[in-house]
Write a protein that holds these residues in place. Structure first.
Motif, PDB file in Angstrom:
ATOM      1  N   ILE A  49      -2.589  21.465   9.288  1.00 37.95           N
ATOM      2  CA  ILE A  49      -3.395  22.432   8.541  1.00 37.95           C
ATOM      3  C   ILE A  49      -2.860  23.829   8.815  1.00 37.95           C
ATOM      4  O   ILE A  49      -2.850  24.292   9.959  1.00 37.95           O
ATOM      5  CB  ILE A  49      -4.885  22.343   8.936  1.00 37.95           C
ATOM      6  CG1 ILE A  49      -5.402  20.916   8.714  1.00 37.95           C
ATOM      7  CG2 ILE A  49      -5.696  23.340   8.137  1.00 37.95           C
ATOM      8  CD1 ILE A  49      -5.387  20.473   7.269  1.00 37.95           C
ATOM      9  N   PHE A  50      -2.428  24.515   7.756  1.00 44.11           N
ATOM     10  CA  PHE A  50      -1.744  25.809   7.892  1.00 44.11           C
ATOM     11  C   PHE A  50      -2.541  26.881   7.154  1.00 44.11           C
ATOM     12  O   PHE A  50      -2.964  26.681   6.012  1.00 44.11           O
ATOM     13  CB  PHE A  50      -0.332  25.686   7.287  1.00 44.11           C
ATOM     14  CG  PHE A  50       0.556  26.878   7.532  1.00 44.11           C
ATOM     15  CD1 PHE A  50       1.298  26.987   8.694  1.00 44.11           C
ATOM     16  CD2 PHE A  50       0.661  27.895   6.595  1.00 44.11           C
ATOM     17  CE1 PHE A  50       2.134  28.071   8.926  1.00 44.11           C
ATOM     18  CE2 PHE A  50       1.483  28.989   6.802  1.00 44.11           C
ATOM     19  CZ  PHE A  50       2.226  29.070   7.977  1.00 44.11           C
ATOM     20  N   ASN A  51      -2.750  28.015   7.799  1.00 39.24           N
ATOM     21  CA  ASN A  51      -3.533  29.110   7.222  1.00 39.24           C
ATOM     22  C   ASN A  51      -2.762  30.408   7.435  1.00 39.24           C
ATOM     23  O   ASN A  51      -2.313  30.694   8.540  1.00 39.24           O
ATOM     24  CB  ASN A  51      -4.905  29.188   7.907  1.00 39.24           C
ATOM     25  CG  ASN A  51      -5.809  30.218   7.268  1.00 39.24           C
ATOM     26  OD1 ASN A  51      -5.689  30.499   6.080  1.00 39.24           O
ATOM     27  ND2 ASN A  51      -6.715  30.777   8.039  1.00 39.24           N
ATOM     28  N   SER A  52      -2.582  31.204   6.374  1.00 40.84           N
ATOM     29  CA  SER A  52      -1.754  32.404   6.503  1.00 40.84           C
ATOM     30  C   SER A  52      -2.130  33.447   5.467  1.00 40.84           C
ATOM     31  O   SER A  52      -2.785  33.152   4.467  1.00 40.84           O
ATOM     32  CB  SER A  52      -0.272  32.037   6.327  1.00 40.84           C
ATOM     33  OG  SER A  52      -0.033  31.580   4.998  1.00 40.84           O
ATOM     34  N   ASN A  53      -1.722  34.683   5.719  1.00 43.54           N
ATOM     35  CA  ASN A  53      -1.830  35.742   4.718  1.00 43.54           C
ATOM     36  C   ASN A  53      -1.034  36.971   5.183  1.00 43.54           C
ATOM     37  O   ASN A  53      -0.650  37.089   6.343  1.00 43.54           O
ATOM     38  CB  ASN A  53      -3.287  36.136   4.452  1.00 43.54           C
ATOM     39  CG  ASN A  53      -3.954  36.805   5.626  1.00 43.54           C
ATOM     40  OD1 ASN A  53      -4.566  36.163   6.461  1.00 43.54           O
ATOM     41  ND2 ASN A  53      -3.830  38.135   5.712  1.00 43.54           N
ATOM     42  N   PHE A  54      -0.788  37.889   4.240  1.00 42.86           N
ATOM     43  CA  PHE A  54      -0.206  39.183   4.594  1.00 42.86           C
ATOM     44  C   PHE A  54      -1.353  40.110   4.966  1.00 42.86           C
ATOM     45  O   PHE A  54      -2.377  40.157   4.274  1.00 42.86           O
ATOM     46  CB  PHE A  54       0.593  39.751   3.427  1.00 42.86           C
ATOM     47  CG  PHE A  54       1.945  39.105   3.267  1.00 42.86           C
ATOM     48  CD1 PHE A  54       3.032  39.556   3.992  1.00 42.86           C
ATOM     49  CD2 PHE A  54       2.110  38.035   2.408  1.00 42.86           C
ATOM     50  CE1 PHE A  54       4.265  38.952   3.866  1.00 42.86           C
ATOM     51  CE2 PHE A  54       3.337  37.421   2.267  1.00 42.86           C
ATOM     52  CZ  PHE A  54       4.430  37.876   2.994  1.00 42.86           C
ATOM     53  N   ASP A  55      -1.185  40.856   6.060  1.00 43.93           N
ATOM     54  CA  ASP A  55      -2.269  41.687   6.557  1.00 43.93           C
ATOM     55  C   ASP A  55      -1.833  43.143   6.590  1.00 43.93           C
ATOM     56  O   ASP A  55      -1.148  43.612   5.683  1.00 43.93           O
ATOM     57  CB  ASP A  55      -2.714  41.189   7.930  1.00 43.93           C
ATOM     58  CG  ASP A  55      -4.165  41.500   8.209  1.00 43.93           C
ATOM     59  OD1 ASP A  55      -4.988  40.588   8.077  1.00 43.93           O
ATOM     60  OD2 ASP A  55      -4.469  42.658   8.543  1.00 43.93           O
ATOM     61  N   VAL A  96       0.879  36.906   8.928  1.00 45.29           N
ATOM     62  CA  VAL A  96       0.264  36.259  10.084  1.00 45.29           C
ATOM     63  C   VAL A  96      -0.170  34.855   9.701  1.00 45.29           C
ATOM     64  O   VAL A  96      -0.616  34.611   8.582  1.00 45.29           O
ATOM     65  CB  VAL A  96      -0.942  37.074  10.621  1.00 45.29           C
ATOM     66  CG1 VAL A  96      -0.484  38.361  11.239  1.00 45.29           C
ATOM     67  CG2 VAL A  96      -1.954  37.346   9.518  1.00 45.29           C
ATOM     68  N   TYR A  97      -0.020  33.921  10.638  1.00 50.30           N
ATOM     69  CA  TYR A  97      -0.392  32.540  10.327  1.00 50.30           C
ATOM     70  C   TYR A  97      -0.929  31.829  11.559  1.00 50.30           C
ATOM     71  O   TYR A  97      -0.667  32.213  12.695  1.00 50.30           O
ATOM     72  CB  TYR A  97       0.808  31.767   9.759  1.00 50.30           C
ATOM     73  CG  TYR A  97       1.908  31.489  10.752  1.00 50.30           C
ATOM     74  CD1 TYR A  97       1.886  30.345  11.542  1.00 50.30           C
ATOM     75  CD2 TYR A  97       2.972  32.374  10.924  1.00 50.30           C
ATOM     76  CE1 TYR A  97       2.880  30.092  12.470  1.00 50.30           C
ATOM     77  CE2 TYR A  97       3.977  32.117  11.848  1.00 50.30           C
ATOM     78  CZ  TYR A  97       3.929  30.970  12.616  1.00 50.30           C
ATOM     79  OH  TYR A  97       4.909  30.726  13.530  1.00 50.30           O
ATOM     80  N   GLN A  98      -1.708  30.772  11.309  1.00 54.00           N
ATOM     81  CA  GLN A  98      -2.244  29.874  12.328  1.00 54.00           C
ATOM     82  C   GLN A  98      -2.090  28.461  11.804  1.00 54.00           C
ATOM     83  O   GLN A  98      -2.185  28.216  10.605  1.00 54.00           O
ATOM     84  CB  GLN A  98      -3.740  30.136  12.556  1.00 54.00           C
ATOM     85  CG  GLN A  98      -4.056  31.435  13.235  1.00 54.00           C
ATOM     86  CD  GLN A  98      -4.200  31.250  14.735  1.00 54.00           C
ATOM     87  OE1 GLN A  98      -3.939  30.182  15.272  1.00 54.00           O
ATOM     88  NE2 GLN A  98      -4.612  32.305  15.419  1.00 54.00           N
ATOM     89  N   ALA A  99      -1.874  27.501  12.688  1.00 55.54           N
ATOM     90  CA  ALA A  99      -1.798  26.109  12.269  1.00 55.54           C
ATOM     91  C   ALA A  99      -2.363  25.209  13.357  1.00 55.54           C
ATOM     92  O   ALA A  99      -2.160  25.444  14.543  1.00 55.54           O
ATOM     93  CB  ALA A  99      -0.353  25.713  11.959  1.00 55.54           C
TER      94      ALA A  99
END
Length: 430
Positions: A312-318, A305-308
């Motif tokens: 500026i990019f923010n992500s991780n495996f959930d 999942v990610y947001q930008a």
């Protein structure tokens, strides 16, 4: 309501950070009225209102005098209903840290905070405020960006959206709509015809088809429609409605700012996706207001999942994909002058299919069996041959690959982390 927020924050997630709502909207849209409503309503939440001092209107002085718990020269003022009001006199980060230092988080007996609302009056672009919560580590420790809410004046919004700006200047109203996670269509009492309201909503959807629109009169909105939206919560991004992405053909407005979505079954090649996203951020970052997605990654059981916001990019495996759940990829884009077809086709080339893999292999400089030499440390170059494309080590992070695995002349197996002459090159002839 207070219990509901605490339950949502704590339930299923250990994230106890304070959620922050960014409130934006054009002059006269009703932001001050909404803030005054939040400061005085008996909603059961303790909310800090951070007001931009340079906005066109501040919190009513009379309201403060009537509702303030105690008069003080400090920038942070506690209200009778437990909420807090303060102004940004310098840097937003400084204000947030001051808010924390005076709260129960850091100070015994300090005020408790359930949420923060930041009013961005006078700012054409809410992105700098949103990016604050991705770039400052101390702010990230105590706060999390929850959502961007845009107030819209139903009577005048079309006029603002159509306003022609000088060359190089941005239309603030268009950007504020584009960035929104939720749009409050205010002053609907001034637009009595339902057909006109429907037309206005369609116009807003043509710019941002992903934001929920809520109608209101005199900014009388339940705090639940402004707070705890979870729009920047990567776990809640998992709940994206697939039908929400079906936006093609719904609107015919020719606007420079628009939105699009991709919803396809199957898995993505993580290395290809990283290249794809890096190109977007590098070449279109300033024009790409918002991006978010939930992806199934080849060889990985968990959802990516990610947001930008801009670059500026923010992500991780959930959480893992459930048994029987279709592995698929859902992503959204909101931006200026976006090429919807190019975005979609570019992403489809990232899908983990045999055809795409062969295309990516052909783009590499070396094929199986080619004789190469690799930089194995400082001035040392060791000879070998290509034995595998897109090699992946057992302990590597999910989805990470290297373009080549090489068998050296001494029999050792190594990998080249990049298809770059500084790392790997053809053996010299002769």
């Amino acid at each position: 309501m207070a219990a509901a927020i605490e339950e949502t924050t704590a339930g299923g997630s250990a994230d106890a950070r304070i959620p922050v709502t960014v409130l934006t909207g054009f002059l006269g849209s009703g932001k001050t009225t909404l803030l005054n409503h939040i400061l005085t309503a008996k909603h059961g939440w303790r909310i800090a209102i951070i007001e931009n001092e340079f906005g066109e209107v501040g919190i009513d002085d009379a309201l403060l005098r009537k509702n303030v718990k105690e008069h003080t020269e400090e920038e942070v003022i506690e209200m009778l209903n437990g909420c807090v009001c303060c102004t940004v006199r310098d840097d937003l980060i400084v204000t947030l840290k001051k808010l924390v230092s005076n709260s129960s988080v850091m100070k015994p007996g300090g005020y408790k905070l359930d949420a923060v609302v930041i009013e961005t009056t006078g700012m054409a672009d809410p992105a700098p405020v949103a990016q604050t919560f991705f770039v400052d580590e101390e702010v990230q420790t105590y706060f999390k960006l929850d959502g961007i809410v845009t107030l819209v004046d139903a009577k005048h919004i079309e006029q603002h959206l159509d306003e022609e700006k000088p060359e190089g200047a941005e239309n603030e109203s268009v950007e504020q709509v584009a960035f929104a996670d939720r749009i409050i269509l205010n002053k609907i009492d001034l637009v009595p015809e339902e057909s006109d309201l429907v037309r206005i909503e369609e116009r807003l959807k043509s710019i941002n088809s992903f934001a929920q629109i809520i109608r209101s009169t005199r900014s009388q909105v339940d705090a639940a429609n402004v707070l705890n939206l979870g729009s920047f919560d990567l776990k809640r991004t998992l709940e994206m409605d697939p039908e929400f992405l079906d936006t093609e053909g719904e609107h015919e407005h020719d606007e420079s700012v628009s939105s699009t979505g991709v919803n396809v079954p199957g898995e993505v090649d993580m290395s290809a996706f990283q290249d794809y996203m890096s190109t977007i951020l590098r070449e279109q970052g300033n024009d790409m207001f918002r991006m978010k997605g939930v992806l199934a990654v080849e060889g990985v059981p968990d959802k990516f999942v990610y947001q930008a916001v801009h670059m500026i990019f923010n992500s991780n495996f959930d959480e893992a994909w459930k048994e029987g759940e279709e592995r698929c990829c859902r992503l959204t884009f909101i931006g200026k002058n976006i090429d919807k077809e190019a975005l979609r086709n570019g992403f489809l080339e990232c899908m983990a299919t045999p055809e795409n893999l062969q295309k990516r292999i052909k783009q590499l400089r070396f094929q199986l069996g080619d004789l190469v030499e690799c930089n194995t440390g400082g001035p040392v170059w060791s000879k070998g041959s290509i034995v595998k494309h897109f090699y992946r080590g057992e302990d590597w992070p999910p989805g990470e690959t290297a373009p080549y695995q090489i068998q050296l002349e001494n029999g050792d197996l190594i990998y080249a982390p990049a298809d770059d002459n500084r790392v790997i090159r053809a053996q010299a002839q002769g």
